[in-house]
Design an enzyme around this catalytic site. Structure first.
Site, PDB file in Angstrom:
ATOM      1  N   HIS A 160       0.872  -1.182   0.000  1.00  0.00           N
ATOM      2  CA  HIS A 160       0.000   0.000   0.000  1.00  0.00           C
ATOM      3  C   HIS A 160       0.911   1.235   0.000  1.00  0.00           C
ATOM      4  CE1 HIS A 160      -2.823   2.927   1.791  1.00  0.00           C
ATOM      5  NE2 HIS A 160      -3.803   2.113   1.446  1.00  0.00           N
ATOM      6  N   ASP A 206       2.922  -4.827   7.983  1.00  0.00           N
ATOM      7  CA  ASP A 206       1.741  -3.971   7.859  1.00  0.00           C
ATOM      8  C   ASP A 206       0.523  -4.888   7.940  1.00  0.00           C
ATOM      9  OD1 ASP A 206      -0.452  -2.598   6.982  1.00  0.00           O
ATOM     10  OD2 ASP A 206       0.493  -1.738   5.204  1.00  0.00           O
ATOM     11  N   GLN A 261      -4.551  -5.255   6.681  1.00  0.00           N
ATOM     12  CA  GLN A 261      -5.549  -6.158   6.082  1.00  0.00           C
ATOM     13  C   GLN A 261      -5.497  -7.563   6.658  1.00  0.00           C
ATOM     14  OE1 GLN A 261      -7.954  -5.143   4.160  1.00  0.00           O
ATOM     15  NE2 GLN A 261      -7.197  -3.105   3.674  1.00  0.00           N
ATOM     16  N   LYS A 295     -10.628  -0.732  10.401  1.00  0.00           N
ATOM     17  CA  LYS A 295     -10.840  -1.867   9.496  1.00  0.00           C
ATOM     18  C   LYS A 295     -11.251  -3.117  10.288  1.00  0.00           C
ATOM     19  CE  LYS A 295      -7.338  -0.111   6.258  1.00  0.00           C
ATOM     20  NZ  LYS A 295      -8.133   0.409   5.145  1.00  0.00           N
ATOM     21  N   CYS A 315      -4.678   2.440  -3.772  1.00  0.00           N
ATOM     22  CA  CYS A 315      -3.421   2.931  -3.151  1.00  0.00           C
ATOM     23  C   CYS A 315      -2.283   1.939  -3.356  1.00  0.00           C
ATOM     24  CB  CYS A 315      -3.588   3.227  -1.662  1.00  0.00           C
ATOM     25  SG  CYS A 315      -4.674   4.599  -1.351  1.00  0.00           S
TER      26      CYS A 315
HETATM   27  C1  LIG Z   1      -2.317  -2.794   3.526  1.00  0.00           C
HETATM   28  C2  LIG Z   1      -2.668  -1.402   3.980  1.00  0.00           C
HETATM   29  N1  LIG Z   1      -1.725  -0.643   4.550  1.00  0.00           N
HETATM   30  C3  LIG Z   1      -1.988   0.595   4.991  1.00  0.00           C
HETATM   31  C4  LIG Z   1      -3.249   1.137   4.880  1.00  0.00           C
HETATM   32  C5  LIG Z   1      -3.506   2.516   5.400  1.00  0.00           C
HETATM   33  O1  LIG Z   1      -4.413   2.453   6.467  1.00  0.00           O
HETATM   34  P1  LIG Z   1      -4.936   3.778   7.167  1.00  0.00           P
HETATM   35  O2  LIG Z   1      -5.497   4.629   6.073  1.00  0.00           O
HETATM   36  O3  LIG Z   1      -5.993   3.295   8.104  1.00  0.00           O
HETATM   37  O4  LIG Z   1      -3.796   4.411   7.844  1.00  0.00           O
HETATM   38  C6  LIG Z   1      -4.262   0.398   4.266  1.00  0.00           C
HETATM   39  C7  LIG Z   1      -5.602   0.971   4.073  1.00  0.00           C
HETATM   40  O5  LIG Z   1      -6.351   0.586   3.216  1.00  0.00           O
HETATM   41  C8  LIG Z   1      -3.968  -0.919   3.819  1.00  0.00           C
HETATM   42  O6  LIG Z   1      -4.899  -1.675   3.247  1.00  0.00           O
END
Ligand SMILES: Cc1ncc(COP(=O)(O)O)c(C=O)c1O
Length: 408
Positions: free
Chosen positions: A125, A202, A205, A228, A366
């Site tokens: 992401h 990370d 998900q 999430k 993203c």
């Molecule tokens: C794999 C991953 N990393 C990071 C993020 C960023 O999350 P946040 O916008 O809650 O900080 C997301 C959000 O969709 C994500 O799916």
């Protein structure tokens, strides 16, 4: 009806699901972006503001002590869920993006050096690319990327070849938010440990779909977002291994992080407080803990199995539609499916589905570098939560077929 959980009862706890969008019952398949919130979570936040609201940690009055107790109880509840050894290893942040930025800034100040290298994966992401890219641009550093294998998992053989003497961190998504593919963290760790390189996972998900045992996972950093996982927006966590809890330098400083301050020098607090500058999202932490109680009551393994069943069912239905191209072919997946319709733009498909009350996400999610690897502009993504059902999928498939007829 799911074999493992009673979705009918679960759905009753989500008031937002009980509405019509464009005259059709809402079908919410955009859980990867954010999940809906159960009543228990909504009530816990409003109860806090109705009955307990006060600032924490520094007050002697009753409400302040009560608010502090609830906030610290929230930390303990979430610590237990993730099987973290010591609740001080759990730092409340504003979410995944905030957590990764904090780690990047802290590592930049006393760990990373000019010319160092960081390894990421092809399906990161943007939130797990940009903080490292910013550091690399400012420090003549380099980002190396684990490529995709044929089945759109990671190419673990190629990964080991990326390691050099300059590799200082491996930062990877636990589950790809676009493909749903689960990263084999054990394989990543085996190489990382051999070369004594820290690992950041990370979990944005993975935490919503899988049981995460952070003592077993045994990585240096784990981050995720509460919103999430059925909890409010604006809060998340940063887990630090015991080593980094002691060694990570602070990047955000201010009220709450200190033991003593003079104009000459500051002695910082120990543990999680050292990293939690300013008034935190107290109600958010309480709502986060309530969401954790909600999922623990159902059982994370049951949630995983339910969603896995939905993924299998949907993939099977989609594979029978000749115009559909699916991405992320691995069997080892959690809750997310990405696809395209040949010769149709994902936005057009998403817009038509919305006319039937079906919320899907379209675009690059993203993950623009992943889109470049796959040589596509974007996808249509459906991502499941515990309240989704097979009958919703049947309706979605019917309306998808209808949309395809209209578009082609
Ligand atoms: C794999 C991953 N990393 C990071 C993020 C960023 O999350 P946040 O916008 O809650 O900080 C997301 C959000 O969709 C994500 O799916």
């Amino acid at each position: 009806m799911s074999k493992v959980i009673n979705t009918e009862n679960i759905r009753k706890q989500f008031p937002i699901l009980n509405q019509k969008i464009n005259n059709y019952p809402l079908i919410y398949f955009d859980n990867g972006a954010t999940t809906q919130k159960p009543l228990s979570v909504i009530n816990s936040i409003s109860d806090f503001y109705k009955n307990t609201n006060a600032n924490i940690h520094r007050g002697v009055h009753t409400l302040s002590r009560k608010a502090t107790e609830e906030f610290e109880l929230a930390r303990k509840t979430i610590t237990n869920h993730f099987n973290i050894k010591n609740d001080q290893q759990l730092i409340f942040t504003a979410g995944t993006t905030d957590s990764i930025n904090m780690v990047a800034q802290s590592l930049a100040s006393n760990y990373l050096q000019a010319g160092d290298e960081i390894i990421l994966s092809a399906y990161e992401h943007h939130s797990n690319i940009l903080p490292w890219q910013l550091w690399a641009e400012q420090n003549n550093g380099k980002l190396k990327v684990i490529p995709l294998a044929e089945n759109e998992t990671l190419d673990y053989a190629a990964f080991e070849k990326l390691i050099s003497e300059k590799t200082k961190l491996i930062a990877v998504a636990h589950v790809s938010n676009t493909l749903g593919v689960i990263t084999d963290i054990e394989k990543i760790k085996a190489v990382a440990q051999k070369h004594k390189i820290p690992v950041l996972v990370d979990g944005a998900q993975s935490a919503p779909h899988m049981q995460i045992d952070l003592q077993k996972l045994n990585v240096d950093f784990f981050v995720c977002s509460a919103h999430k996982i059925y909890a409010p927006t604006g809060i998340g966590l940063l887990y630090l291994s015991e080593k980094w809890l002691n060694e990570l330098s602070v990047s955000k400083v201010g009220g709450g992080t200190i033991k003593t301050v003079t104009f000459e020098k500051t002695e910082y607090a120990e543990g999680a407080l050292r990293f939690e500058a300013g008034t935190p999202d107290i109600a958010g932490a309480i709502g986060f803990a309530e969401a954790i109680r909600f999922i623990d009551e159902i059982g994370m393994q049951n949630i995983f199995e339910h969603e896995h069943e939905l993924v299998q069912y949907t993939q099977q239905q989609l594979s029978q539609i000749p115009e559909v191209i699916m991405y992320g072919k691995s069997e080892h997946k959690a809750g997310v499916i990405s696809f395209n319709v040949k010769n149709a733009h994902p936005f057009d498909v998403g817009t038509l589905l919305d006319k039937y009350g079906i919320a899907v996400r379209t675009g690059h999610h993203c993950t623009q570098p992943l889109m470049q690897c796959l040589n596509i502009q974007g996808t249509i993504r459906i991502s499941f939560a515990v309240y989704n059902t097979k009958s919703e999928i049947d309706f979605f498939i019917e309306k998808l077929k209808k949309s395809i007829k209209m578009l082609l």
